[in-house]
Write an enzyme that holds these catalytic residues in place. Structure first.
Site, mmCIF file in Angstrom:
data_model
loop_
_atom_site.group_PDB
_atom_site.id
_atom_site.type_symbol
_atom_site.label_atom_id
_atom_site.label_comp_id
_atom_site.label_asym_id
_atom_site.label_seq_id
_atom_site.Cartn_x
_atom_site.Cartn_y
_atom_site.Cartn_z
ATOM 1 N N SER A 73 0.837 -1.199 0.000
ATOM 2 C CA SER A 73 0.000 0.000 0.000
ATOM 3 C C SER A 73 0.873 1.250 0.000
ATOM 4 O O SER A 73 2.102 1.167 0.007
ATOM 5 C CB SER A 73 -0.906 0.014 1.239
ATOM 6 N N SER A 75 0.870 3.601 2.454
ATOM 7 C CA SER A 75 0.869 4.215 3.784
ATOM 8 C C SER A 75 2.235 4.745 4.202
ATOM 9 O O SER A 75 2.333 5.517 5.151
ATOM 10 C CB SER A 75 0.373 3.209 4.829
ATOM 11 N N LYS A 130 5.740 0.354 9.429
ATOM 12 C CA LYS A 130 5.582 1.750 9.809
ATOM 13 C C LYS A 130 6.920 2.261 10.341
ATOM 14 O O LYS A 130 7.893 1.537 10.428
ATOM 15 C CB LYS A 130 4.499 1.918 10.892
ATOM 16 N N SER A 233 -2.721 6.501 6.591
ATOM 17 C CA SER A 233 -2.025 5.419 7.276
ATOM 18 C C SER A 233 -2.801 5.005 8.518
ATOM 19 O O SER A 233 -3.074 5.822 9.395
ATOM 20 C CB SER A 233 -0.613 5.865 7.684
#
Length: 268
Positions: A73, A75, A130, A233
């Site tokens: 993705s 994010s 992340k 996100s």
């Protein structure tokens, strides 16, 4: 399915067959066929003996050294793009037993600014990626789309519009942040951020929410993570802290992106 568990089962199976062949089957073949006994080894034994060292090598490499992942993705834009294939360092934060993820040899602790892969606390069967912005004991706040750590605003510089229509709709602003000597880029969309109030997760009592802003104190043994694409996100702001035993490793290199070979390189 858990690929590590599949590898472990295959490793165990081929090891047992290899042992049985050495202790039981091979002596019988020598007795029956003499020195030409290898020509009469059953196919399932042949495959098991041949694949055992390969499976062992892959299992050790993937469990203790490095593991590949694919970014699914946007994010982590602009740092990582959808389609980036990355490598994750598995020993940077300590040696863990595979399958059970129990740390047996501590080698280092995650630092603010590290990009990490971890098992999603809401569903550990899913891997997330992340950036760590808060370590145990830190107070992390996001107020007016500005990141604060322990009451101090993170050094932030506007870099101008981010143009990548294939990866990100709208007109986001690209920013540069600096945490503990690590410099990286983030995106912010114009307008208000997401509404955050009413969240429920372990240690939610450590957090205070006010519409689009929040402040959280990171509990011991946990980390606070955010995506670099701040308005696109799903991260610790929504589902809480990442336990230490959920960490898979530190992302350090983009080894391939079939849509853009220029993406190959280290991760900031």
């Amino acid at each position: 399915m858990d690929f590590a568990l599949i590898l472990f089962v295959l490793l165990l199976l081929t090891a047992v067959i290899k042992l049985i062949d050495k202790v039981v089957l091979k002596p019988r073949r020598i007795e029956q066929y003499g020195e030409e006994q290898e020509d009469y080894r059953p196919w399932w034994v042949e495959y098991s003996v041949s694949f055992f060292p390969v499976i062992l090598f892959v299992f050790i490499l993937r469990s203790f050294v490095v593991e590949p992942f694919r970014i699914p993705s946007g994010s982590m834009l602009p740092t990582l793009q959808d389609g980036d294939m990355i490598l994750v360092n598995k020993f940077n934060y300590g040696i863990r037993l595979p399958i059970v993820d129990q740390k047996i040899i501590p080698l280092g602790d995650p630092q603010k600014g590290d990009v990490v892969v971890f098992r999603y606390p809401v569903n550990p069967d899913i891997d997330y990626i992340k950036r760590i912005v808060g370590v145990p004991g830190d107070t992390v706040a996001y107020i007016g789309k500005r990141l604060f750590i322990n009451g101090e605003a993170v050094d932030t510089t506007a870099l101008g519009p981010y143009v990548n229509p294939s990866q990100q709709a709208g007109n986001p602003l690209k920013l540069q942040e600096k945490i503990d000597g690590k410099t990286y880029e983030t995106l912010n969309m114009p307008g208000d951020g997401a509404y955050l109030s009413g969240r429920s997760f372990p240690f939610a009592q450590n957090c205070e929410y006010a519409a689009t802003d929040f402040k959280c104190t990171v509990p011991e043994g946990h980390y606070f993570v955010m995506g670099d694409n701040r308005d696109n996100s799903e991260d610790s702001r929504y589902w809480g802290f990442v336990p230490d035993n959920h960490l898979v490793g530190k992302a350090f290199f983009v080894w391939m992106n079939f849509g853009d070979l220029g993406r190959i390189g280290s991760i900031k």
